[in-house]
Design a protein around this motif. Sequence first.
Motif, PDB file in Angstrom:
ATOM      1  N   ASN A 210      -0.463   7.649  -6.795  1.00 53.96           N
ATOM      2  CA  ASN A 210       0.718   7.261  -7.472  1.00 53.96           C
ATOM      3  C   ASN A 210       0.539   6.224  -8.422  1.00 53.96           C
ATOM      4  O   ASN A 210       0.774   5.024  -8.118  1.00 53.96           O
ATOM      5  CB  ASN A 210       1.840   7.187  -6.542  1.00 53.96           C
ATOM      6  CG  ASN A 210       3.080   6.423  -7.147  1.00 53.96           C
ATOM      7  OD1 ASN A 210       3.291   6.541  -8.237  1.00 53.96           O
ATOM      8  ND2 ASN A 210       3.791   5.618  -6.189  1.00 53.96           N
TER       9      ASN A 210
ATOM     10  N   ASP B  50      -5.122   6.207   0.436  1.00 57.10           N
ATOM     11  CA  ASP B  50      -4.679   6.414  -0.769  1.00 57.10           C
ATOM     12  C   ASP B  50      -3.922   4.992  -1.512  1.00 57.10           C
ATOM     13  O   ASP B  50      -3.175   5.074  -2.112  1.00 57.10           O
ATOM     14  CB  ASP B  50      -3.171   7.462  -0.826  1.00 57.10           C
ATOM     15  CG  ASP B  50      -2.768   7.932  -2.127  1.00 57.10           C
ATOM     16  OD1 ASP B  50      -3.624   7.826  -3.068  1.00 57.10           O
ATOM     17  OD2 ASP B  50      -1.646   8.467  -2.128  1.00 57.10           O
ATOM     18  N   HIS B  51      -4.596   4.181  -0.981  1.00 53.45           N
ATOM     19  CA  HIS B  51      -4.532   2.813  -1.451  1.00 53.45           C
ATOM     20  C   HIS B  51      -5.605   2.255  -2.322  1.00 53.45           C
ATOM     21  O   HIS B  51      -6.783   2.948  -2.081  1.00 53.45           O
ATOM     22  CB  HIS B  51      -4.153   1.758  -0.819  1.00 53.45           C
ATOM     23  CG  HIS B  51      -4.949   1.450   0.766  1.00 53.45           C
ATOM     24  ND1 HIS B  51      -4.681   2.028   1.742  1.00 53.45           N
ATOM     25  CD2 HIS B  51      -6.216   1.122   0.800  1.00 53.45           C
ATOM     26  CE1 HIS B  51      -5.536   1.977   2.673  1.00 53.45           C
ATOM     27  NE2 HIS B  51      -6.466   1.299   1.926  1.00 53.45           N
ATOM     28  N   ALA B  52      -5.482   1.409  -3.272  1.00 57.11           N
ATOM     29  CA  ALA B  52      -6.569   0.979  -4.175  1.00 57.11           C
ATOM     30  C   ALA B  52      -7.938   0.308  -3.321  1.00 57.11           C
ATOM     31  O   ALA B  52      -7.841  -0.327  -2.278  1.00 57.11           O
ATOM     32  CB  ALA B  52      -6.213  -0.282  -5.129  1.00 57.11           C
TER      33      ALA B  52
ATOM     34  N   ARG C 131       7.270   0.672  -6.465  1.00 54.75           N
ATOM     35  CA  ARG C 131       6.489  -0.412  -6.254  1.00 54.75           C
ATOM     36  C   ARG C 131       7.723  -1.642  -6.177  1.00 54.75           C
ATOM     37  O   ARG C 131       7.430  -2.608  -5.534  1.00 54.75           O
ATOM     38  CB  ARG C 131       5.514  -0.511  -7.176  1.00 54.75           C
ATOM     39  CG  ARG C 131       4.245   0.266  -7.150  1.00 54.75           C
ATOM     40  CD  ARG C 131       3.381   0.289  -7.991  1.00 54.75           C
ATOM     41  NE  ARG C 131       3.577   1.136  -9.259  1.00 54.75           N
ATOM     42  CZ  ARG C 131       3.345   2.343  -9.297  1.00 54.75           C
ATOM     43  NH1 ARG C 131       2.564   2.900  -8.253  1.00 54.75           N
ATOM     44  NH2 ARG C 131       3.837   3.191 -10.219  1.00 54.75           N
TER      45      ARG C 131
ATOM     46  N   VAL D 290      -7.852  -3.363  -1.823  1.00 53.21           N
ATOM     47  CA  VAL D 290      -7.461  -3.633  -0.499  1.00 53.21           C
ATOM     48  C   VAL D 290      -8.652  -4.095   0.554  1.00 53.21           C
ATOM     49  O   VAL D 290      -8.916  -5.106   0.981  1.00 53.21           O
ATOM     50  CB  VAL D 290      -6.810  -2.284  -0.116  1.00 53.21           C
ATOM     51  CG1 VAL D 290      -6.476  -2.791   1.365  1.00 53.21           C
ATOM     52  CG2 VAL D 290      -5.325  -2.462  -0.617  1.00 53.21           C
TER      53      VAL D 290
ATOM     54  N   ASN E 278       0.938  -1.163  -0.060  1.00 53.66           N
ATOM     55  CA  ASN E 278       0.082   0.092  -0.112  1.00 53.66           C
ATOM     56  C   ASN E 278       0.872   1.122   0.182  1.00 53.66           C
ATOM     57  O   ASN E 278       1.901   1.356   0.552  1.00 53.66           O
ATOM     58  CB  ASN E 278      -1.013  -0.048   1.214  1.00 53.66           C
ATOM     59  CG  ASN E 278      -1.853  -1.083   1.178  1.00 53.66           C
ATOM     60  OD1 ASN E 278      -1.993  -2.031   0.141  1.00 53.66           O
ATOM     61  ND2 ASN E 278      -2.740  -1.123   2.419  1.00 53.66           N
TER      62      ASN E 278
ATOM     63  N   ARG F 272       8.735   4.018  -2.047  1.00 52.52           N
ATOM     64  CA  ARG F 272       7.813   5.045  -2.753  1.00 52.52           C
ATOM     65  C   ARG F 272       7.722   4.055  -4.189  1.00 52.52           C
ATOM     66  O   ARG F 272       6.637   3.946  -4.529  1.00 52.52           O
ATOM     67  CB  ARG F 272       8.469   6.196  -3.351  1.00 52.52           C
ATOM     68  CG  ARG F 272       7.349   6.930  -3.866  1.00 52.52           C
ATOM     69  CD  ARG F 272       7.610   8.567  -4.061  1.00 52.52           C
ATOM     70  NE  ARG F 272       6.402   9.140  -4.619  1.00 52.52           N
ATOM     71  CZ  ARG F 272       6.350   9.017  -6.055  1.00 52.52           C
ATOM     72  NH1 ARG F 272       6.639   8.553  -6.934  1.00 52.52           N
ATOM     73  NH2 ARG F 272       5.028   9.597  -6.448  1.00 52.52           N
TER      74      ARG F 272
ATOM     75  N   ARG G  97       8.845  -2.337  -2.890  1.00 56.19           N
ATOM     76  CA  ARG G  97       7.889  -2.806  -2.143  1.00 56.19           C
ATOM     77  C   ARG G  97       7.666  -4.103  -2.316  1.00 56.19           C
ATOM     78  O   ARG G  97       7.482  -5.002  -1.294  1.00 56.19           O
ATOM     79  CB  ARG G  97       6.607  -2.121  -2.350  1.00 56.19           C
ATOM     80  CG  ARG G  97       6.540  -0.848  -1.796  1.00 56.19           C
ATOM     81  CD  ARG G  97       4.986  -0.041  -2.035  1.00 56.19           C
ATOM     82  NE  ARG G  97       5.063   1.105  -2.585  1.00 56.19           N
ATOM     83  CZ  ARG G  97       4.162   1.945  -3.137  1.00 56.19           C
ATOM     84  NH1 ARG G  97       2.795   1.053  -3.382  1.00 56.19           N
ATOM     85  NH2 ARG G  97       4.245   2.931  -3.716  1.00 56.19           N
TER      86      ARG G  97
END
Lengths: 346, 254
Positions: free
Chosen positions: B210, B159-161, A293, B164, A277, A291, A296
């Motif tokens: 983002n 701010d996540h999809a 991906r 989730v 996330n 930041r 992550r």
Amino acid sequence: MNHYMVLKKKDFNAFIEKLSKKMKVAAPVRKGVKNFAFEEVTRGDAISRVSLPTILPPKKYFMPQRETIQTFDRAVPRWNSVVSENDAIVIFGVHTCDLSGIQFLNAVMGTPPKDANYLARKANITVIGLECNDYCDAYASCKAMKTHLPSGGYDLFFTDIGDAFMVQTGSAAGETLAQETGFFTTADTGEQKKLGNIRKKKEKIFKDEISVKYANLRTVFEKTVQSEVWEDIGSRCVACGNCTNVCPTCYCFDIQDEIDLNLRTGRRVRVWDGCQNEEFAKVAGGENFRRKRGQRQRHRYMRKFAYPMEKYGTYACTGCGRCTRTCMAKISLKETIHALGEEAKS
Amino acid sequence: MGKPRVAFFDFACCEGCQLQVANMGEDLLAVLGAIDVVEFREVMSEKGEYDIAIIEGSITTSRDVERIKKIRQKAKVLMAYGSCATIGGVNGMKNNFELDHIRRYVYKDAAKYFETIPTRAVHQVVPVDYFVNGCPIYIPEFVKALKCALIGIPYKVPDHAVCVECKLNENECLYDKGLTCLGPVTKAGCNSWCVNHNNICYGCRGMVTNPAENGARDILEKYKIPMPWVENKMNMYNKVREHDEKEEAHGKKC
């Protein structure tokens, strides 16, 4: 303890029904077109005994997606711990990959500082495993992760031997539960032999699914931290967070305080969170430590194959294949390991 | 100190979010216990002073610009709620066309009486303290943000999809059913409301700050979904994001 019993298939429905009158029973049921989920059942024929791994692993019973852990009253300067009251529950149909996931979480949550809420739920859960006699699909890598055979983590363990289930006891609680239903008999040699044959057949069916040997996985990941593979994965990942939410060994959570409309009382809840996330590694001031991906994703893999080996002496991948199966971008665990393995050779 | 005076104002919108508030049910009584509503066109009409201004709708005329600036001056706290106010919403579709052309298309001979400017979200005109995204707003989130406003702490739009929350709800992925859903690029906070009811995500909460454009393209290729089709779908709610100077800056504020 640890001996074999038999449950005839004709008694399976009655067994589940009887159990469900005594306590909650959860088992895999069909969900939608291609999926399965652990849900409460009261009948044996509602259960999908042959199934893909469920959308969410059984960790949701040990650590619910959303759970109140404390309550407060602003007039009283004290936090009240809440260990949720939970009913006794039997989880039936837990595959060996998920049993290994539960064993891993037990180790993490049982290591000081212990997680009181997790352990309180665990104390009320009876786990009945169910053997996979064949592969669920091509995403699984349970042989490579050594989770395709039972190795603890259950109270009872079922293997389908045709017209009956061979049932192995794994705990006194499991044995008592089986005895109380009155459906179980002691296994005879013929049935023992059938189980032996299934296991022999499995040796032929299940082959190492990944090109890196179990013992070398950690080294491969540690050697390829700077690999371009991570750039490639990063450019494909959309950070939907599916891989971490469905993982049987991911346990990261966020803590949120909620206040009631009286603006005085409220509660502190924990909600599943995950390293994919956007905000996971973001701190005050807007800085984000991961930041990109790709960073992550690398972190996720390292949390499966490198870090847990150092801390708990085991890998945190169960080979269930959920992360690959659910990935929007079709990022494959097996392909990633293969690519890193090739790079580590050079 | 008395209860904070709250005023609801609407700009270009369908007032559907106000309707959501009016239809809140039991929670409405608790909300009304905590605030003093001084302006709410759906159920009352009264002018007056206020502490918190709750804005629905997007800014589409110069008159709107003046009006929102006045409200901002008067309000101690300003909340934008609903897609129209927070991200421009469906009103943004106007920005796909040349303004005069679309004005004549809608108003025909009367077009000269209707002055129009490109659609903008509220934060693109005046500073916004609280965002409650969604078309319509998701009531539990509105109540959560309102409580934050009352107590004076920030409310952060996730701010996540949407994926989730959708996974936490253990829904079957709509892509597995052969449908195209905007969940993977849309901000969560709605508890995957639409997907829980077997509908796709239309992206009404706006894109994550983002978004992975390469990754998204790969997915479209894999599922053989034409790009222009998805762009249309995306622009249905999100056209106005072109007016955000820096997407990241907007993200930090909400």
